[in-house]
Design a protein around this motif. Structure first.
Motif: not given
Length: 385
Positions: A361-362, A358
């Motif tokens: 990103a990505d 979490s």
């Protein structure tokens, strides 16, 4: 396309495609696959920096870890003697087996030369140990996370692998209840690796006794991969598993690769720890398997007595101190990164890091993280799974 199956002796006009064996098709080493695979292009900019490889346990990669000069002198002496240019006994050169037995013998786990089988690296010892204990269709219990070669060897021989969990919150101790739940009447062996690759953990005596208790309860032999024997950090004590039981038969695996920083020399061994004769047929089996390669490199074997006797006693503590210093740098610096949690290593050459996906990103999983880190930062690491 014409088949290469020979159902008759009728001549064929076309070679067709010659099939590889079932064994070769079942053989897959994920680490070697990942490292040899071309980097897949990503949409983000690719780093132009030189690659930093932190992927495999080869201490020689960067040149800052070198074996002791006595080790080199011992091999040079053996080569120049011209006494070891012929085929060695398949189970090993006599003085090598005697030296290994002497070094690793313990009052609670005595060894003699006949209890030592020399192998082509500890990887060769892994292959021999699994092959001598397990038949096709049986199963072996392996650690998760664990060294992938265990799965590679077992899968190649059509031996089912059942993975018992290691608990990160308990310094990667075995989930004993989970291990026990995997056992059935086809379980041929349990394998442990201590100190651990890739976890960097070091089991306590009480935890090793708990593992041995499972083996004793179900009368299942143990393979104890101890290639990192004695390579532990401050406050840690390494305990050879065989010293904690007088009943469980154990094949202990070791070698020169890690402690003497010479993985390319390919010398390993199997110690047969068997007080009551349970391994009588296994001994014969190991002798038979050793004849497949007619023994590892004779001059390196011949150097072992001098390596064990003449390398100063200060060598290993200094090596462990250097390894620990490197590990602590990684631990401290990586712990500053949001989303990374380092499980503090206790020995060996590895650091395991937990990802909080979490925080990134990505990133879909650990393999995706490794792939993108290599592409964007030229740092090569391996996924824990």
């Amino acid at each position: 396309m014409p088949s290469t199956d020979r159902t008759s002796n009728v001549p064929s006009s076309d070679w067709g495609t010659i099939s590889s064996s079932d064994v070769s098709r079942r053989t897959f080493n994920p680490i070697r696959d990942v490292l040899s695979r071309p980097v897949m292009p990503l949409s983000t900019p690719r780093s132009t920096k030189d690659l930093i490889s932190l992927s495999i346990g080869d201490p020689t990669v960067f040149g800052n870890f070198k074996t002791h000069p006595v080790v080199v002198e011992a091999v040079e002496e053996a080569v120049r003697s011209f006494s070891f240019n012929g085929y060695p006994p398949s189970v090993g050169v006599a003085q090598a087996r005697e030296a290994v037995a002497s070094k690793y013998s313990h009052p609670d786990a005595p060894l003699v030369a006949d209890d030592v089988i020399m192998a082509s690296g500890c990887s060769g010892a892994v292959e021999m140990a699994i092959s001598v204990l397990c038949n096709e269709g049986q199963n072996i219990l392996l650690p998760r996370p664990g060294f992938c070669l265990y799965n590679t060897v077992a899968g190649s021989r059509n031996i089912e692998t059942r993975l018992y969990n290691l608990l990160s919150e308990s310094n990667w101790e075995v989930d004993i209840e989970h291990m026990e739940s995997l056992i059935d009447n086809k379980t041929a062996a349990v394998l442990i690796n201590n100190p651990s690759n890739p976890c960097g953990s070091n089991f306590t005596k009480s935890h090793l006794r708990a593992i041995l208790g499972v083996c004793e309860k179900y009368k299942i032999p143990l393979i104890s991969d101890e290639i990192y024997a004695d390579m532990v950090f401050s406050g840690q004590v390494f305990t050879p598993t065989a010293t904690l039981t007088s009943t469980v038969p154990i094949l202990t695996l070791g070698g020169l690769a890690k402690q003497w920083l010479i993985p390319g020399w390919r010398i390993g061994w199997i110690l047969i720890n068997d007080r009551h004769g349970a391994f009588a047929q296994v001994r014969q089996g190991l002798f038979a398997l050793s004849t497949l390669i007619n023994g590892p490199c004779a001059p390196i074997q011949a150097a072992i007595p001098k390596i064990f006797n003449n390398v100063p006693s200060t060598y290993l503590p200094a090596l462990n101190k250097q390894l620990e210093a490197h590990a602590r740098v990684l631990e401290i610096e990586l712990s500053k990164v949001p989303g990374l949690r380092v499980i503090s290593p206790q020995g060996a050459m590895y650091v395991m890091v937990k990802l909080d996906l979490s925080a990134f990103a990505d990133i879909t999983d650990d393999a995706d993280f490794c792939r993108k880190l290599k592409w964007e930062e030229s740092v090569e690491i391996l996924p824990g799974e």
